[in-house]
Design a protein around this motif. Sequence first.
Motif, PDB file in Angstrom:
ATOM      1  N   LYS A 115      18.865  -7.333   1.621  1.00 21.26           N
ATOM      2  CA  LYS A 115      19.028  -5.999   1.348  1.00 21.26           C
ATOM      3  C   LYS A 115      19.524  -5.486   3.487  1.00 21.26           C
ATOM      4  O   LYS A 115      19.082  -6.339   4.137  1.00 21.26           O
ATOM      5  N   LEU A 116      21.050  -4.473   3.703  1.00 21.64           N
ATOM      6  CA  LEU A 116      20.395  -5.082   4.625  1.00 21.64           C
ATOM      7  C   LEU A 116      21.427  -3.408   5.189  1.00 21.64           C
ATOM      8  O   LEU A 116      22.385  -2.848   4.356  1.00 21.64           O
ATOM      9  N   GLU A 117      20.721  -2.644   6.233  1.00 26.87           N
ATOM     10  CA  GLU A 117      20.769  -1.592   5.829  1.00 26.87           C
ATOM     11  C   GLU A 117      21.292  -1.145   7.491  1.00 26.87           C
ATOM     12  O   GLU A 117      20.483  -1.544   8.534  1.00 26.87           O
ATOM     13  N   ILE A 118      22.401  -0.538   7.222  1.00 36.24           N
ATOM     14  CA  ILE A 118      23.103   0.207   8.873  1.00 36.24           C
ATOM     15  C   ILE A 118      22.652   1.803   8.887  1.00 36.24           C
ATOM     16  O   ILE A 118      22.375   2.313   8.445  1.00 36.24           O
ATOM     17  N   ILE A 119      22.024   1.708  10.485  1.00 37.89           N
ATOM     18  CA  ILE A 119      22.500   2.929  11.084  1.00 37.89           C
ATOM     19  C   ILE A 119      22.985   4.013  10.738  1.00 37.89           C
ATOM     20  O   ILE A 119      24.485   2.906  11.663  1.00 37.89           O
ATOM     21  N   GLY A 120      23.157   5.238  10.219  1.00 36.98           N
ATOM     22  CA  GLY A 120      24.434   5.681  10.708  1.00 36.98           C
ATOM     23  C   GLY A 120      25.355   5.714   9.161  1.00 36.98           C
ATOM     24  O   GLY A 120      24.235   5.693   8.195  1.00 36.98           O
ATOM     25  N   THR A 121      26.233   6.160   8.955  1.00 35.53           N
ATOM     26  CA  THR A 121      27.178   6.384   7.939  1.00 35.53           C
ATOM     27  C   THR A 121      28.051   4.684   8.018  1.00 35.53           C
ATOM     28  O   THR A 121      28.359   4.547   6.697  1.00 35.53           O
ATOM     29  N   GLY A 122      27.876   4.240   8.753  1.00 40.63           N
ATOM     30  CA  GLY A 122      28.734   2.829   8.635  1.00 40.63           C
ATOM     31  C   GLY A 122      30.293   2.997   8.807  1.00 40.63           C
ATOM     32  O   GLY A 122      31.048   2.063   8.738  1.00 40.63           O
ATOM     33  N   GLN A 123      30.634   4.698   8.930  1.00 44.75           N
ATOM     34  CA  GLN A 123      31.768   4.497   9.398  1.00 44.75           C
ATOM     35  C   GLN A 123      32.475   4.471  10.564  1.00 44.75           C
ATOM     36  O   GLN A 123      33.489   5.248  10.904  1.00 44.75           O
TER      37      GLN A 123
ATOM     38  N   VAL B 152      22.233   8.882   8.237  1.00 41.54           N
ATOM     39  CA  VAL B 152      21.848   9.928   9.939  1.00 41.54           C
ATOM     40  C   VAL B 152      22.059   8.759  10.515  1.00 41.54           C
ATOM     41  O   VAL B 152      21.092   7.709  10.604  1.00 41.54           O
ATOM     42  N   SER B 153      22.717   8.792  11.960  1.00 41.73           N
ATOM     43  CA  SER B 153      23.069   7.881  12.931  1.00 41.73           C
ATOM     44  C   SER B 153      21.900   8.347  14.959  1.00 41.73           C
ATOM     45  O   SER B 153      21.426   9.715  14.376  1.00 41.73           O
ATOM     46  N   TRP B 154      21.887   7.758  15.375  1.00 46.88           N
ATOM     47  CA  TRP B 154      21.149   8.453  16.518  1.00 46.88           C
ATOM     48  C   TRP B 154      21.745   8.930  17.624  1.00 46.88           C
ATOM     49  O   TRP B 154      23.211   9.149  17.845  1.00 46.88           O
ATOM     50  N   GLN B 155      21.395  10.366  18.362  1.00 50.79           N
ATOM     51  CA  GLN B 155      21.911  11.358  18.930  1.00 50.79           C
ATOM     52  C   GLN B 155      22.635  10.426  20.262  1.00 50.79           C
ATOM     53  O   GLN B 155      21.697   9.777  20.941  1.00 50.79           O
ATOM     54  N   GLY B 156      24.158  11.282  20.289  1.00 43.87           N
ATOM     55  CA  GLY B 156      24.721  10.959  20.732  1.00 43.87           C
ATOM     56  C   GLY B 156      25.425   9.881  20.888  1.00 43.87           C
ATOM     57  O   GLY B 156      26.306   8.587  21.714  1.00 43.87           O
ATOM     58  N   ASP B 157      25.363   9.293  19.467  1.00 41.19           N
ATOM     59  CA  ASP B 157      26.366   8.176  18.837  1.00 41.19           C
ATOM     60  C   ASP B 157      27.618   8.451  18.626  1.00 41.19           C
ATOM     61  O   ASP B 157      27.995   9.532  18.223  1.00 41.19           O
ATOM     62  N   ILE B 158      28.671   7.373  19.405  1.00 43.10           N
ATOM     63  CA  ILE B 158      29.766   7.866  19.222  1.00 43.10           C
ATOM     64  C   ILE B 158      30.638   7.409  17.716  1.00 43.10           C
ATOM     65  O   ILE B 158      30.389   6.740  17.252  1.00 43.10           O
ATOM     66  N   HIS B 159      31.787   8.310  17.367  1.00 44.14           N
ATOM     67  CA  HIS B 159      31.915   7.872  16.550  1.00 44.14           C
ATOM     68  C   HIS B 159      32.568   6.691  16.259  1.00 44.14           C
ATOM     69  O   HIS B 159      32.657   5.521  15.986  1.00 44.14           O
ATOM     70  N   THR B 160      34.024   6.523  17.307  1.00 47.55           N
ATOM     71  CA  THR B 160      34.974   5.740  16.952  1.00 47.55           C
ATOM     72  C   THR B 160      35.532   5.504  18.482  1.00 47.55           C
ATOM     73  O   THR B 160      35.842   5.947  19.237  1.00 47.55           O
TER      74      THR B 160
END
Length: 308
Positions: A194-202, A265-273
């Motif tokens: 299993k590999l869990e991505i924090i956030g949406t992966g997008q 759900v990502s962390w506060q302050g996370d940039i999308h791109t």
Amino acid sequence: MAAKKILVTGGAGFIGYHLCKKLSTLTDNLTIYDDLSSGKMENVKDVPTAKFVKGDILDLKTLCGLPKQDLIYHLAAQVVVPYSMENPLIDFDTNAKGTLCVLEKARKDDAKLVFASSAAVYGNPSQLPTSEEYGFHPFSCYGLSKVVGEEYCQMYKEQYGLDIVITRFANVYGLRCHGVIHDFLDKLAKNSDKLEIIGTGQQSRDFVHVSDVVDLLATVGSLEKANGETYNVGLGKTIKIIDLAKMMLTILGLQNKTIVTTTGVSWQGDIHTIWFNNAKAKKELGWNPKVTLEDAIKEVIADRKLKV
Ligand SMILES: NC(=O)c1ccc[n+]([C@@H]2O[C@H](COP(=O)([O-])OP(=O)(O)OC[C@H]3O[C@@H](n4cnc5c(N)ncnc54)[C@H](O)[C@@H]3O)[C@@H](O)[C@H]2O)c1
């Protein structure tokens, strides 16, 4: 560069280590200044010709008590975005006030200063790929403290005539790095089902290899025409984190075994791109990042093969 006295703050950290390794081949007068808050003694020991001073950049007395320098690379920083959101004052002290202290050392010595800034100063840019002119739109306390650092650099350039180069890094990776690539490998080493991505992966990132970053840093350190300039330091490509995960699983031969999940759900302050326009560094410095993401991931995996 041979006779130059060079100081690297944060030289025990990930990028600092690779930079010092390179600089130690160019000068006999290299000093690493680091409080080891996240940096490692192992990194210092692997640059045996450098002098090491354990110290905090906020300790102006110790910093200014160092011998006169010709060139200062300022890399020391609090680098964790979620930590900056939880602890904005500590982040400000290290990244904003700390940069001001290092500028004071540069002013006292009349030394050239190369400042390590970040994609975080752009926040969530509406212009992609993002060029240097996009301007400041920070989205996290970390991004804002880097903006303040940059603004002080500009002030010292204009008011005191210091030679300053600002380098804005995208996502730097390579051997001894921290960040998403190593996080994935750590998780897979514990459980490859299993590999869990924090956030949406997008979320999407521009990954630039540390050897290419170090090449650029060495160039701007010695090139007079770089003085007063700001450069984006990225590969000029972007990849979604979900696709990075898939690429890594394919390289590891785990693509049919490992289930990829996201927390959503990502962390506060996370940039999308993050996607840099790196045309300025290419044109003005003749910089040409060479290392592809796939090759470098293979390098990182090979280095850790017993642990995955
Ligand atoms: N790694 C990246 O992807 C990336 C991206 C954008 C910008 N940057 C910038 O590049 C620089 C280097 O980042 P890194 O990835 O090598 O991080 P790192 O955490 O590995 O290195 C930072 C170093 O600074 C030292 N340090 C922290 N606070 C200090 C203080 N008060 N006094 C003295 N030393 C202190 C730490 O001990 C560490 O050795 C930082 O300025 C960071 O903001 C890095």
